[in-house]
Motif scaffolding. Structure first.
Motif, PDB file in Angstrom:
ATOM      1  N   THR A 191     -12.545   4.962  -3.612  1.00  0.00           N
ATOM      2  CA  THR A 191     -11.332   4.329  -4.225  1.00  0.00           C
ATOM      3  C   THR A 191     -10.015   4.928  -3.538  1.00  0.00           C
ATOM      4  N   ILE A 192      -9.212   4.040  -3.194  1.00  0.00           N
ATOM      5  CA  ILE A 192      -7.794   4.480  -2.560  1.00  0.00           C
ATOM      6  C   ILE A 192      -6.488   3.882  -3.419  1.00  0.00           C
ATOM      7  N   ALA A 193      -5.760   4.577  -3.478  1.00  0.00           N
ATOM      8  CA  ALA A 193      -4.191   4.080  -4.211  1.00  0.00           C
ATOM      9  C   ALA A 193      -3.383   3.699  -3.085  1.00  0.00           C
ATOM     10  N   LEU A 194      -3.147   2.587  -2.919  1.00  0.00           N
ATOM     11  CA  LEU A 194      -2.045   1.887  -2.116  1.00  0.00           C
ATOM     12  C   LEU A 194      -1.130   1.178  -2.760  1.00  0.00           C
ATOM     13  N   SER A 195      -0.014   1.804  -2.645  1.00  0.00           N
ATOM     14  CA  SER A 195       1.186   1.311  -3.847  1.00  0.00           C
ATOM     15  C   SER A 195       2.532   2.146  -2.903  1.00  0.00           C
ATOM     16  N   THR A 196       3.470   1.901  -3.902  1.00  0.00           N
ATOM     17  CA  THR A 196       4.787   2.520  -3.452  1.00  0.00           C
ATOM     18  C   THR A 196       4.801   3.936  -4.051  1.00  0.00           C
ATOM     19  N   ILE A 197       3.975   4.644  -3.646  1.00  0.00           N
ATOM     20  CA  ILE A 197       3.594   5.952  -3.945  1.00  0.00           C
ATOM     21  C   ILE A 197       4.512   7.012  -3.366  1.00  0.00           C
ATOM     22  N   THR A 198       5.591   7.455  -3.802  1.00  0.00           N
ATOM     23  CA  THR A 198       6.354   8.647  -3.222  1.00  0.00           C
ATOM     24  C   THR A 198       5.537   9.810  -2.962  1.00  0.00           C
ATOM     25  N   ILE A 199       5.813  10.377  -1.677  1.00  0.00           N
ATOM     26  CA  ILE A 199       4.940  11.632  -1.416  1.00  0.00           C
ATOM     27  C   ILE A 199       6.150  12.761  -2.146  1.00  0.00           C
ATOM     28  N   SER A 210      -1.675  10.514   2.418  1.00  0.00           N
ATOM     29  CA  SER A 210      -1.625  10.375   3.857  1.00  0.00           C
ATOM     30  C   SER A 210      -0.119  10.654   4.497  1.00  0.00           C
ATOM     31  N   PHE A 211      -0.118  10.339   5.828  1.00  0.00           N
ATOM     32  CA  PHE A 211       1.108  10.292   6.668  1.00  0.00           C
ATOM     33  C   PHE A 211       2.015   9.283   5.832  1.00  0.00           C
ATOM     34  N   PRO A 212       3.210   9.165   6.001  1.00  0.00           N
ATOM     35  CA  PRO A 212       4.112   8.024   5.256  1.00  0.00           C
ATOM     36  C   PRO A 212       3.940   6.867   6.107  1.00  0.00           C
ATOM     37  N   TRP A 213       3.722   5.797   5.138  1.00  0.00           N
ATOM     38  CA  TRP A 213       3.571   4.535   6.111  1.00  0.00           C
ATOM     39  C   TRP A 213       5.092   3.615   5.893  1.00  0.00           C
ATOM     40  N   ALA A 214       5.897   4.455   5.297  1.00  0.00           N
ATOM     41  CA  ALA A 214       7.365   3.882   5.214  1.00  0.00           C
ATOM     42  C   ALA A 214       8.284   4.968   4.894  1.00  0.00           C
ATOM     43  N   PHE A 221       9.642   8.974   1.213  1.00  0.00           N
ATOM     44  CA  PHE A 221       8.429   8.711   2.045  1.00  0.00           C
ATOM     45  C   PHE A 221       7.130   8.018   1.060  1.00  0.00           C
ATOM     46  N   PHE A 222       6.597   6.906   1.560  1.00  0.00           N
ATOM     47  CA  PHE A 222       5.575   6.212   0.697  1.00  0.00           C
ATOM     48  C   PHE A 222       4.394   6.468   1.598  1.00  0.00           C
ATOM     49  N   GLY A 223       3.268   6.974   0.898  1.00  0.00           N
ATOM     50  CA  GLY A 223       1.825   7.435   1.494  1.00  0.00           C
ATOM     51  C   GLY A 223       0.977   6.720   0.681  1.00  0.00           C
ATOM     52  N   VAL A 224      -0.433   6.710   1.190  1.00  0.00           N
ATOM     53  CA  VAL A 224      -1.528   6.351   0.713  1.00  0.00           C
ATOM     54  C   VAL A 224      -2.356   7.486  -0.153  1.00  0.00           C
ATOM     55  N   ALA A 225      -2.583   7.193  -1.309  1.00  0.00           N
ATOM     56  CA  ALA A 225      -3.274   8.421  -2.133  1.00  0.00           C
ATOM     57  C   ALA A 225      -4.863   8.109  -2.230  1.00  0.00           C
ATOM     58  N   MET A 226      -5.647   9.173  -2.089  1.00  0.00           N
ATOM     59  CA  MET A 226      -6.917   9.127  -2.234  1.00  0.00           C
ATOM     60  C   MET A 226      -7.590  10.745  -2.690  1.00  0.00           C
ATOM     61  N   LYS A 227      -8.870  10.473  -3.060  1.00  0.00           N
ATOM     62  CA  LYS A 227      -9.520  11.848  -3.314  1.00  0.00           C
ATOM     63  C   LYS A 227     -10.425  12.307  -2.378  1.00  0.00           C
ATOM     64  N   ALA A 228     -11.037  11.268  -1.619  1.00  0.00           N
ATOM     65  CA  ALA A 228     -12.111  11.700  -0.498  1.00  0.00           C
ATOM     66  C   ALA A 228     -11.318  12.275   0.710  1.00  0.00           C
TER      67      ALA A 228
END
Length: 346
Positions: free
Chosen positions: A75-83, A95-99, A314-321
């Motif tokens: 499961t991956i959280a893909l949204s406007t998640i601020t690092i 993850s690295f910032p995608w924006a 910075f927006f990033g992708v969140a994950m547990k794995a």
């Protein structure tokens, strides 16, 4: 990676980022930046995905909460998640910032009264009357010279309309069929050409200055202008990262905004759509992350983004794995360049 691998993406409905598309067969489908990223991730990982779109407004905290309670490592959280450090402390990988984004201001464009003769604005009325007078004088002198006995052997333009047409053609930079033959007429027209050249260059320079002054006439051009005036109310979406950023910032103007919002909680809005609507209908400046503001301004020509980018996030992708982190980072680095190009043309 196995071609049978299927992972789940948790996101949230937001204009531009993730939008639901109406389909005839009743199957939900989506479009937007999040879909583009998800498609690229699936392609690179040779996998498929299921999209879970939460209708929760603009706070990305519920997306992270759903990720944390999920037992599925795919499961991956893909949204406007601020690092931020607070989110890293929750036990998820980012993850690295995608924006790279920031906060800006959305305002209603100043209303300018357009009229038929607005092109006359760069020059004063006395100058225009002077040009008209010079034009009539040249027409008359050109006609008189064509009738003069001193230049009778060169006589060619014996009609007044030819003189007017020749002078007007020179004024607007066009040629004509009548050729001047008399020396006096040639000297007069050469002087007229020089006069027209100076007038055209002066008009062009004044037009640029006139347009610049018109653009500078807006009352709010920066955050500093906003916090030092009383005509416009301003606010943010309640309980969002933007509000948190303003409250925690050490910037003096951000601190003024935070203090103002604490004293005037009625200026907080519940959604970006509500903030945009208040900008359209009231003396209200909406403070929000710059991407939805640019999108709103691109959809409505009565709106504009002012003040530039006030901070950087910075927006990033969140994950547990953790074993997905390197793969996702490689994909994001490639996608970020395309996103920067998209932002340059929006």
């Amino acid at each position: 990676m196995s071609s049978l691998m299927n992972f789940t993406i948790i996101s949230q409905l937001q204009p531009l980022y993730l939008m639901e598309v109406n389909s005839d067969n009743g199957i939900k489908s989506y479009e937007g930046i999040m879909v583009d990223i998800a498609d690229e991730m699936a392609k690179q990982m040779n996998a498929t995905y299921n999209m879970i779109a939460l209708d929760i407004g603009y706070s990305s905290d519920p997306v992270l909460d759903e990720l944390l309670i999920s037992d599925d490592n795919l499961t991956i959280a893909l949204s406007t998640i601020t690092i931020s450090k607070d989110r890293l402390d929750k036990g998820v990988g980012l993850s690295f910032p995608w924006a790279t984004v920031g906060i800006s201001l959305l305002a209603r464009k100043p209303e300018t009264e357009a009229h038929l003769f607005s092109f006359l604005g760069p020059l004063d009325a006395t100058v225009w009357f002077g040009i008209l007078g010079a034009f009539l004088a040249v027409c008359f002198l050109l006609y008189v010279m064509s009738k003069s006995k001193l230049e009778e052997k060169y006589r060619s333009n014996e009609r007044l309309d030819n003189s007017i047409w020749f002078t007007f053609a020179a004024l607007v930079g066009q040629g004509q069929d009548v050729a001047l033959r008399t020396p006096g007429s040639k000297i007069l027209i050469a002087s007229w050409w020089m006069f027209v050249l100076l007038i055209v260059n002066s008009y062009t320079a004044n037009l640029a200055a006139f347009q610049t002054v018109s653009q500078m006439s807006r009352e709010i051009g920066s955050l500093d202008d906003l916090v030092h005036q009383t005509k416009y109310e301003y606010g943010v979406v309640n309980n969002t990262m933007t509000q948190w950023t303003i409250e925690k910032s050490r910037n003096e103007n951000f601190q003024r905004v935070a203090s103002y919002l604490r004293e005037n909680p009625e200026n907080l809005v519940n959604s970006v759509e509500e903030g945009i609507q208040r900008v359209k209908s009231e003396n209200y400046i909406f403070i929000e992350e710059i991407i939805p503001l640019k999108y709103a301004a691109s959809q409505d020509c009565s709106l504009e983004v002012v003040g530039g980018q006030l901070n950087t996030a910075f927006f990033g992708v969140a994950m547990k794995a953790e074993h997905f982190m390197t793969i996702v980072d490689d994909i994001i680095l490639g996608f970020a360049n395309a996103f920067l190009f998209f932002m340059s043309i929006i």
